[in-house]
Design a protein around this motif. Structure first.
Motif, PDB file in Angstrom:
ATOM      1  N   ILE A   1       5.704  58.410 108.848  1.00 23.20           N
ATOM      2  CA  ILE A   1       6.080  59.060 107.601  1.00 23.20           C
ATOM      3  C   ILE A   1       4.845  59.661 106.939  1.00 23.20           C
ATOM      4  O   ILE A   1       3.771  59.055 106.957  1.00 23.20           O
ATOM      5  CB  ILE A   1       6.802  58.066 106.654  1.00 23.20           C
ATOM      6  N   ASP A   2       5.005  60.858 106.416  1.00 21.81           N
ATOM      7  CA  ASP A   2       3.989  61.517 105.601  1.00 21.81           C
ATOM      8  C   ASP A   2       4.580  61.684 104.216  1.00 21.81           C
ATOM      9  O   ASP A   2       5.597  62.369 104.060  1.00 21.81           O
ATOM     10  CB  ASP A   2       3.616  62.887 106.171  1.00 21.81           C
ATOM     11  N   ALA A   3       3.968  61.048 103.236  1.00 22.17           N
ATOM     12  CA  ALA A   3       4.469  61.101 101.863  1.00 22.17           C
ATOM     13  C   ALA A   3       3.505  61.899 100.987  1.00 22.17           C
ATOM     14  O   ALA A   3       2.296  61.679 101.023  1.00 22.17           O
ATOM     15  CB  ALA A   3       4.633  59.694 101.300  1.00 22.17           C
ATOM     16  N   GLU A   4       4.077  62.813 100.227  1.00 22.75           N
ATOM     17  CA  GLU A   4       3.294  63.599  99.290  1.00 22.75           C
ATOM     18  C   GLU A   4       3.365  62.926  97.921  1.00 22.75           C
ATOM     19  O   GLU A   4       4.443  62.559  97.460  1.00 22.75           O
ATOM     20  CB  GLU A   4       3.839  65.021  99.201  1.00 22.75           C
ATOM     21  N   LEU A   5       2.210  62.778  97.293  1.00 24.74           N
ATOM     22  CA  LEU A   5       2.136  62.171  95.969  1.00 24.74           C
ATOM     23  C   LEU A   5       1.745  63.236  94.956  1.00 24.74           C
ATOM     24  O   LEU A   5       0.859  64.054  95.199  1.00 24.74           O
ATOM     25  CB  LEU A   5       1.126  61.027  95.968  1.00 24.74           C
ATOM     26  N   ARG A   6       2.432  63.234  93.814  1.00 26.33           N
ATOM     27  CA  ARG A   6       2.171  64.207  92.753  1.00 26.33           C
ATOM     28  C   ARG A   6       0.820  63.927  92.101  1.00 26.33           C
ATOM     29  O   ARG A   6       0.441  62.780  91.927  1.00 26.33           O
ATOM     30  CB  ARG A   6       3.279  64.128  91.709  1.00 26.33           C
ATOM     31  N   GLU A   7       0.148  64.990  91.748  1.00 26.70           N
ATOM     32  CA  GLU A   7      -1.076  64.854  90.964  1.00 26.70           C
ATOM     33  C   GLU A   7      -0.827  65.453  89.596  1.00 26.70           C
ATOM     34  O   GLU A   7      -0.078  66.420  89.481  1.00 26.70           O
ATOM     35  CB  GLU A   7      -2.245  65.574  91.651  1.00 26.70           C
TER      36      GLU A   7
ATOM     37  N   ILE B   1       0.332  54.794  88.163  1.00 22.68           N
ATOM     38  CA  ILE B   1       1.592  55.054  88.851  1.00 22.68           C
ATOM     39  C   ILE B   1       1.454  56.384  89.585  1.00 22.68           C
ATOM     40  O   ILE B   1       1.117  57.411  88.985  1.00 22.68           O
ATOM     41  CB  ILE B   1       2.772  55.096  87.866  1.00 22.68           C
ATOM     42  N   ALA B   2       1.695  56.345  90.887  1.00 20.29           N
ATOM     43  CA  ALA B   2       1.668  57.545  91.727  1.00 20.29           C
ATOM     44  C   ALA B   2       3.111  57.911  92.044  1.00 20.29           C
ATOM     45  O   ALA B   2       3.849  57.109  92.616  1.00 20.29           O
ATOM     46  CB  ALA B   2       0.882  57.272  93.009  1.00 20.29           C
ATOM     47  N   HIS B   3       3.531  59.108  91.660  1.00 18.34           N
ATOM     48  CA  HIS B   3       4.916  59.546  91.869  1.00 18.34           C
ATOM     49  C   HIS B   3       5.082  60.179  93.248  1.00 18.34           C
ATOM     50  O   HIS B   3       4.275  61.011  93.650  1.00 18.34           O
ATOM     51  CB  HIS B   3       5.322  60.560  90.798  1.00 18.34           C
ATOM     52  N   VAL B   4       6.139  59.804  93.953  1.00 17.88           N
ATOM     53  CA  VAL B   4       6.454  60.407  95.248  1.00 17.88           C
ATOM     54  C   VAL B   4       7.042  61.790  94.995  1.00 17.88           C
ATOM     55  O   VAL B   4       8.044  61.932  94.294  1.00 17.88           O
ATOM     56  CB  VAL B   4       7.448  59.537  96.047  1.00 17.88           C
TER      57      VAL B   4
ATOM     58  N   ASP C   1       4.688  54.595  93.416  1.00 17.01           N
ATOM     59  CA  ASP C   1       3.851  53.464  93.779  1.00 17.01           C
ATOM     60  C   ASP C   1       3.194  52.957  92.504  1.00 17.01           C
ATOM     61  O   ASP C   1       2.448  53.691  91.854  1.00 17.01           O
ATOM     62  CB  ASP C   1       2.797  53.906  94.802  1.00 17.01           C
ATOM     63  N   TRP C   2       3.487  51.720  92.145  1.00 15.38           N
ATOM     64  CA  TRP C   2       2.909  51.088  90.977  1.00 15.38           C
ATOM     65  C   TRP C   2       1.635  50.384  91.447  1.00 15.38           C
ATOM     66  O   TRP C   2       1.659  49.226  91.864  1.00 15.38           O
ATOM     67  CB  TRP C   2       3.921  50.132  90.344  1.00 15.38           C
ATOM     68  N   VAL C   3       0.535  51.106  91.411  1.00 17.73           N
ATOM     69  CA  VAL C   3      -0.739  50.701  92.007  1.00 17.73           C
ATOM     70  C   VAL C   3      -1.522  49.819  91.032  1.00 17.73           C
ATOM     71  O   VAL C   3      -1.596  50.121  89.842  1.00 17.73           O
ATOM     72  CB  VAL C   3      -1.585  51.948  92.352  1.00 17.73           C
ATOM     73  N   LEU C   4      -2.115  48.761  91.573  1.00 15.88           N
ATOM     74  CA  LEU C   4      -2.972  47.898  90.774  1.00 15.88           C
ATOM     75  C   LEU C   4      -4.308  47.748  91.495  1.00 15.88           C
ATOM     76  O   LEU C   4      -4.375  47.209  92.592  1.00 15.88           O
ATOM     77  CB  LEU C   4      -2.343  46.511  90.589  1.00 15.88           C
ATOM     78  N   ALA C   5      -5.372  48.295  90.878  1.00 15.55           N
ATOM     79  CA  ALA C   5      -6.727  48.080  91.388  1.00 15.55           C
ATOM     80  C   ALA C   5      -7.168  46.726  90.852  1.00 15.55           C
ATOM     81  O   ALA C   5      -7.323  46.533  89.645  1.00 15.55           O
ATOM     82  CB  ALA C   5      -7.662  49.190  90.928  1.00 15.55           C
ATOM     83  N   ARG C   6      -7.319  45.771  91.750  1.00 16.51           N
ATOM     84  CA  ARG C   6      -7.569  44.385  91.367  1.00 16.51           C
ATOM     85  C   ARG C   6      -9.056  44.104  91.138  1.00 16.51           C
ATOM     86  O   ARG C   6      -9.916  44.823  91.639  1.00 16.51           O
ATOM     87  CB  ARG C   6      -7.021  43.455  92.444  1.00 16.51           C
TER      88      ARG C   6
ATOM     89  N   ASP D   1     -10.873  41.958  92.455  1.00 19.11           N
ATOM     90  CA  ASP D   1     -11.612  41.632  93.680  1.00 19.11           C
ATOM     91  C   ASP D   1     -11.968  42.872  94.497  1.00 19.11           C
ATOM     92  O   ASP D   1     -12.514  42.772  95.590  1.00 19.11           O
ATOM     93  CB  ASP D   1     -10.837  40.626  94.540  1.00 19.11           C
ATOM     94  N   GLY D   2     -11.622  44.079  93.996  1.00 17.32           N
ATOM     95  CA  GLY D   2     -11.959  45.314  94.683  1.00 17.32           C
ATOM     96  C   GLY D   2     -10.870  45.835  95.602  1.00 17.32           C
ATOM     97  O   GLY D   2     -10.994  46.927  96.151  1.00 17.32           O
ATOM     98  N   SER D   3      -9.795  45.086  95.788  1.00 16.56           N
ATOM     99  CA  SER D   3      -8.701  45.563  96.631  1.00 16.56           C
ATOM    100  C   SER D   3      -7.664  46.285  95.774  1.00 16.56           C
ATOM    101  O   SER D   3      -7.676  46.201  94.548  1.00 16.56           O
ATOM    102  CB  SER D   3      -8.054  44.405  97.387  1.00 16.56           C
ATOM    103  N   ILE D   4      -6.781  46.983  96.445  1.00 17.71           N
ATOM    104  CA  ILE D   4      -5.700  47.694  95.770  1.00 17.71           C
ATOM    105  C   ILE D   4      -4.372  47.094  96.224  1.00 17.71           C
ATOM    106  O   ILE D   4      -4.119  46.951  97.416  1.00 17.71           O
ATOM    107  CB  ILE D   4      -5.732  49.197  96.117  1.00 17.71           C
ATOM    108  N   LYS D   5      -3.555  46.734  95.253  1.00 16.74           N
ATOM    109  CA  LYS D   5      -2.215  46.216  95.517  1.00 16.74           C
ATOM    110  C   LYS D   5      -1.239  47.362  95.313  1.00 16.74           C
ATOM    111  O   LYS D   5      -1.256  48.015  94.269  1.00 16.74           O
ATOM    112  CB  LYS D   5      -1.900  45.072  94.543  1.00 16.74           C
ATOM    113  N   ILE D   6      -0.402  47.618  96.329  1.00 16.89           N
ATOM    114  CA  ILE D   6       0.585  48.674  96.177  1.00 16.89           C
ATOM    115  C   ILE D   6       1.975  48.065  96.055  1.00 16.89           C
ATOM    116  O   ILE D   6       2.244  46.986  96.570  1.00 16.89           O
ATOM    117  CB  ILE D   6       0.513  49.714  97.314  1.00 16.89           C
ATOM    118  N   ASP D   7       2.845  48.773  95.349  1.00 21.83           N
ATOM    119  CA  ASP D   7       4.211  48.337  95.078  1.00 21.83           C
ATOM    120  C   ASP D   7       5.075  49.592  95.049  1.00 21.83           C
ATOM    121  O   ASP D   7       5.183  50.253  94.018  1.00 21.83           O
ATOM    122  CB  ASP D   7       4.242  47.594  93.750  1.00 21.83           C
ATOM    123  N   VAL D   8       5.648  49.943  96.205  1.00 28.25           N
ATOM    124  CA  VAL D   8       6.353  51.215  96.374  1.00 28.25           C
ATOM    125  C   VAL D   8       7.858  50.999  96.376  1.00 28.25           C
ATOM    126  O   VAL D   8       8.354  50.029  96.949  1.00 28.25           O
ATOM    127  CB  VAL D   8       5.922  51.890  97.700  1.00 28.25           C
ATOM    128  N   ARG D   9       8.549  51.938  95.744  1.00 27.42           N
ATOM    129  CA  ARG D   9      10.008  52.024  95.804  1.00 27.42           C
ATOM    130  C   ARG D   9      10.354  53.491  95.984  1.00 27.42           C
ATOM    131  O   ARG D   9       9.878  54.335  95.218  1.00 27.42           O
ATOM    132  CB  ARG D   9      10.625  51.495  94.516  1.00 27.42           C
TER     133      ARG D   9
END
Length: 158
Positions: free
Chosen positions: A13-19, A34-37, A57-62, A64-72
Motif C-alpha cells: 500500500i502507498d498512502a498519501e498524507l495531507r500537508e 494528526i496526519a490526515h490520509v 494517523d494520531w501520531v505521538l512522538a514519545r 524515548d525518541g520513538s514514534i507511536k502511530i495510531d491509524v484508522r
C-alpha cells in the motif's frame, strides 16, 4: 528471526498524507500531531483498490525518541467493497533521521533498512462479502517513508 513461512503477502500500500499535519504540540505523553490520509492505492494477490481520503494517523512522538502511530482508515477494493483497517505501530530512528521528517524528499531518501517502522493491521469487512476472511487475519506491516507519505508491505500471519 521470524520465519517467513508463517507470513503470507496480503498487499503493498502507498498512502498519501495531507500537508501540513495538524500539530497539537506537547501533551503529557510526548508531542502529538494528526496526519490526515489524503488517498492511496493497494494491491496484493487477493485484493487491490484505493485508499480513499478517509482517516488519519494520531501520531505521538514519545519522550524515548520513538514514534507511536495510531491509524484508522478505509480501503475500497476494485470491485467496490469497503474495508475498515486500524493499526498501531512504532517508528524508531536516529535523531538525525528524525530531523528529516519535516522534509518529505529527505525522508524518502532515508534507507528503510536503517530505521524501524512496523505496524500491526487488523481489518473489518462485511461478514457476507467476499473479503470477510480479513476479519480473521492478524497482519504485520513493514513501512517506509515516501515523498507523498508512507508505504507498507503487509503480511498475514498464518
Amino acid at each position: 528471526k521470524f520465519p517467513i513461512k508463517y507470513m503470507q503477502s496480503l498487499f503493498e500500500i502507498d498512502a498519501e498524507l495531507r500537508e501540513p499535519n495538524l500539530m497539537i504540540g506537547g501533551v503529557p505523553d510526548g508531542s502529538r500531531m494528526i496526519a490526515h490520509v489524503e488517498g492511496g492505492t493497494f494491491e496484493g494477490p487477493r485484493l487491490k483498490g484505493i485508499m480513499p481520503a478517509s482517516g488519519g494517523d494520531w501520531v505521538l512522538a514519545r519522550a524515548d525518541g520513538s514514534i507511536k502511530i495510531d491509524v484508522r482508515a478505509a480501503l475500497t477494493t476494485d470491485d467496490g467493497h469497503h474495508i475498515y483497517t486500524y493499526y498501531g505501530g512504532r517508528i524508531v530512528m536516529s535523531p538525525e533521521q528524525m530531523s528529516a521528517l519535516g522534509d518529505r524528499a529527505a525522508a524518502e531518501a532515508l534507507d528503510p533498512s536503517t530505521y524501524y517502522f512496523r505496524t500491526n493491521p487488523l481489518f473489518e469487512a462485511a461478514m457476507d462479502g467476499p473479503y470477510s476472511w480479513l476479519n480473521h487475519v492478524v497482519a504485520v506491516g513493514i513501512g517506509r517513508l515516501t515523498a507523498k507519505g508512507v508505504a507498507y508491505k503487509v503480511y498475514a500471519l498464518k
